[in-house]
Design a protein around this motif. Structure first.
Motif, mmCIF file in Angstrom:
data_model
loop_
_atom_site.group_PDB
_atom_site.id
_atom_site.type_symbol
_atom_site.label_atom_id
_atom_site.label_comp_id
_atom_site.label_asym_id
_atom_site.label_seq_id
_atom_site.Cartn_x
_atom_site.Cartn_y
_atom_site.Cartn_z
ATOM 1 N N GLY A 158 16.810 37.007 -51.833
ATOM 2 C CA GLY A 158 18.151 36.657 -51.401
ATOM 3 C C GLY A 158 19.063 37.859 -51.367
ATOM 4 N N TRP A 159 18.492 39.015 -51.601
ATOM 5 C CA TRP A 159 19.316 40.200 -51.775
ATOM 6 C C TRP A 159 18.713 41.391 -51.048
ATOM 7 N N ARG A 160 19.484 41.961 -50.148
ATOM 8 C CA ARG A 160 19.041 43.128 -49.382
ATOM 9 C C ARG A 160 17.624 42.958 -48.837
ATOM 10 N N ALA A 161 17.493 41.967 -47.972
ATOM 11 C CA ALA A 161 16.172 41.652 -47.410
ATOM 12 C C ALA A 161 15.643 42.789 -46.544
ATOM 13 N N ASP A 162 16.513 43.756 -46.248
ATOM 14 C CA ASP A 162 16.094 44.902 -45.432
ATOM 15 C C ASP A 162 15.307 45.932 -46.242
ATOM 16 N N ARG A 163 15.203 45.724 -47.547
ATOM 17 C CA ARG A 163 14.433 46.677 -48.349
ATOM 18 C C ARG A 163 12.970 46.690 -47.882
ATOM 19 N N PRO A 164 12.384 47.870 -47.677
ATOM 20 C CA PRO A 164 10.976 47.922 -47.236
ATOM 21 C C PRO A 164 10.044 47.200 -48.217
ATOM 22 N N PHE A 165 10.320 47.358 -49.519
ATOM 23 C CA PHE A 165 9.589 46.620 -50.546
ATOM 24 C C PHE A 165 10.654 45.877 -51.363
ATOM 25 N N ALA A 166 10.896 44.628 -51.017
ATOM 26 C CA ALA A 166 11.979 43.872 -51.680
ATOM 27 C C ALA A 166 11.469 43.312 -53.001
ATOM 28 N N ILE A 167 11.260 44.210 -53.954
ATOM 29 C CA ILE A 167 10.588 43.836 -55.196
ATOM 30 C C ILE A 167 11.237 44.550 -56.366
ATOM 31 N N ASP A 168 11.292 43.884 -57.493
ATOM 32 C CA ASP A 168 11.851 44.478 -58.702
ATOM 33 C C ASP A 168 10.810 45.387 -59.364
ATOM 34 N N MET A 169 11.307 46.276 -60.204
ATOM 35 C CA MET A 169 10.448 47.199 -60.961
ATOM 36 C C MET A 169 9.342 46.450 -61.704
ATOM 37 N N ALA A 170 9.638 45.221 -62.127
ATOM 38 C CA ALA A 170 8.668 44.447 -62.923
ATOM 39 C C ALA A 170 7.635 43.755 -62.052
ATOM 40 N N GLY A 171 7.709 43.945 -60.733
ATOM 41 C CA GLY A 171 6.866 43.176 -59.820
ATOM 42 C C GLY A 171 5.656 43.892 -59.255
ATOM 43 N N PHE A 172 5.343 45.068 -59.793
ATOM 44 C CA PHE A 172 4.190 45.784 -59.244
ATOM 45 C C PHE A 172 3.501 46.658 -60.293
ATOM 46 N N ALA A 173 2.247 46.999 -60.003
ATOM 47 C CA ALA A 173 1.490 47.944 -60.824
ATOM 48 C C ALA A 173 0.742 48.889 -59.887
ATOM 49 N N VAL A 174 0.439 50.068 -60.402
ATOM 50 C CA VAL A 174 -0.188 51.114 -59.589
ATOM 51 C C VAL A 174 -1.391 51.663 -60.344
ATOM 52 N N SER A 175 -2.491 51.873 -59.652
ATOM 53 C CA SER A 175 -3.651 52.426 -60.347
ATOM 54 C C SER A 175 -3.396 53.886 -60.696
ATOM 55 N N LEU A 176 -3.998 54.310 -61.780
ATOM 56 C CA LEU A 176 -3.876 55.701 -62.221
ATOM 57 C C LEU A 176 -4.339 56.648 -61.116
ATOM 58 N N GLN A 177 -5.414 56.237 -60.430
ATOM 59 C CA GLN A 177 -5.938 57.064 -59.342
ATOM 60 C C GLN A 177 -4.872 57.349 -58.279
ATOM 61 N N VAL A 178 -4.119 56.327 -57.917
ATOM 62 C CA VAL A 178 -3.062 56.492 -56.900
ATOM 63 C C VAL A 178 -1.951 57.407 -57.425
ATOM 64 N N ILE A 179 -1.622 57.279 -58.692
ATOM 65 C CA ILE A 179 -0.599 58.148 -59.297
ATOM 66 C C ILE A 179 -1.049 59.608 -59.253
ATOM 67 N N LEU A 180 -2.340 59.822 -59.543
ATOM 68 C CA LEU A 180 -2.851 61.201 -59.585
ATOM 69 C C LEU A 180 -3.038 61.789 -58.191
ATOM 70 N N SER A 181 -3.405 60.948 -57.238
ATOM 71 C CA SER A 181 -3.634 61.518 -55.903
ATOM 72 C C SER A 181 -2.340 61.637 -55.098
ATOM 73 N N ASN A 182 -1.228 61.148 -55.649
ATOM 74 C CA ASN A 182 0.090 61.384 -55.035
ATOM 75 C C ASN A 182 0.982 62.094 -56.055
#
Ligand code: UDP
Ligand code: MN
Length: 248
Positions: A158-182
């Motif tokens: 309901g808020w800023r639907a134009d956000r490319p990823f309309a998600i809160d900080m608590a709504g995602f996880a990232v693999s260590l591999q992705v963190i290291l390769s970026n």
């Protein structure tokens, strides 16, 4: 062996801090193979947090970095420097494993949210970047990624639907591999608008098409963006202080 879950928690000194950290530690203690990266928003590690962690019974790393005063303003994103310090520590620790990191999953765990244990089971299988609904956020009961045929195709928000990823900080996880390769992916201060921290970060490491929906195709709320009420200290004494000094 289970992939390690690295939880990066920014935290700052305030009357409720120890209560928040106690609740969070009580959750984390029930999660196997979790490494807590606690980053104090302060010029030095505090006694309170150091003592707390020593007794918390959790694998942890205690970092600190102060937010520059100019960024401590309403409307500006919080904890940018602290999350980046956590990322830097993680990259430094795994610096010799750029190609094939040991299995791990990173997630950003603010100190005041509420986390179900099921959430950790879900994020543990993250291959690149996984997403799920967040409760009590964005002026709604929940926000969630919209999923069709197992793919994220948009956002219920309901808020800023134009956000490319309309998600809160608590709504995602990232693999260590992705963190290291970026290695350059970080949270940005400059040019970052309110509420765009997540999008600005995720843009650097993934695409919407690539996201892995968790929590039954993003139909279950397993984390809540709870916020703790400011405590009333109106009756703190100015004189006749207590005879002992008590940490709260
Ligand atoms: N935080 C911080 N320094 C600050 C304000 C917040 O390190 O000056 C931390 C806080 O402890 C929490 C995260 O940043 O882990 C997000 O802050 P908050 O929960 O206040 O944000 P909101 O819930 O409003 O998004
Ligand atoms: Mn919060």
């Amino acid at each position: 062996e289970l992939p390690t879950i690295y939880a990066i928690t920014p935290t700052y000194s305030r009357p409720v801090q120890k209560a928040e950290l106690t609740r969070l530690a009580n959750t984390f203690r029930q999660v196997a193979q979790l490494h807590w990266i606690l980053v104090e928003d302060a010029a030095a590690r505090s006694e309170l947090v150091s003592r707390f962690l020593a007794r918390a019974g959790l694998p942890c790393t205690h970092l600190h970095v102060p937010t520059p005063r100019r960024y401590k303003r309403p409307g500006l994103p919080r904890a940018t420097e602290q999350r980046n310090a956590g990322l830097a520590w993680l990259r430094q620790r795994h610096r010799h494993q750029q190609q094939r990191a040991q299995p791990g999953v990173l997630f950003f765990a603010d100190d005041d949210n509420t986390y179900s244990l099921e959430l950790f089971q879900e994020m543990r299988t993250t291959r690149k970047v996984s997403v799920w609904p967040v409760g009590l956020v964005g002026g709604r009961r929940y926000e969630r990624p919209l999923v069709e045929n197992g793919k994220v195709v948009g956002w219920y928000t309901g808020w800023r639907a134009d956000r490319p990823f309309a998600i809160d900080m608590a709504g995602f996880a990232v693999s260590l591999q992705v963190i290291l390769s970026n290695p350059k992916a970080v949270f940005k201060r400059r040019g970052s608008q309110p509420g765009m921290q997540e999008s600005d970060f995720l843009k650097q490491i993934t695409t919407v098409e690539e996201l892995e929906p968790k929590a039954n195709n993003c139909t279950k709320v397993l984390v809540w963006h709870t916020r703790t009420e400011k405590v009333n200290l109106a009756n703190e004494p100015k004189y006749h202080l207590d005879t002992v000094k008590i940490e709260v």
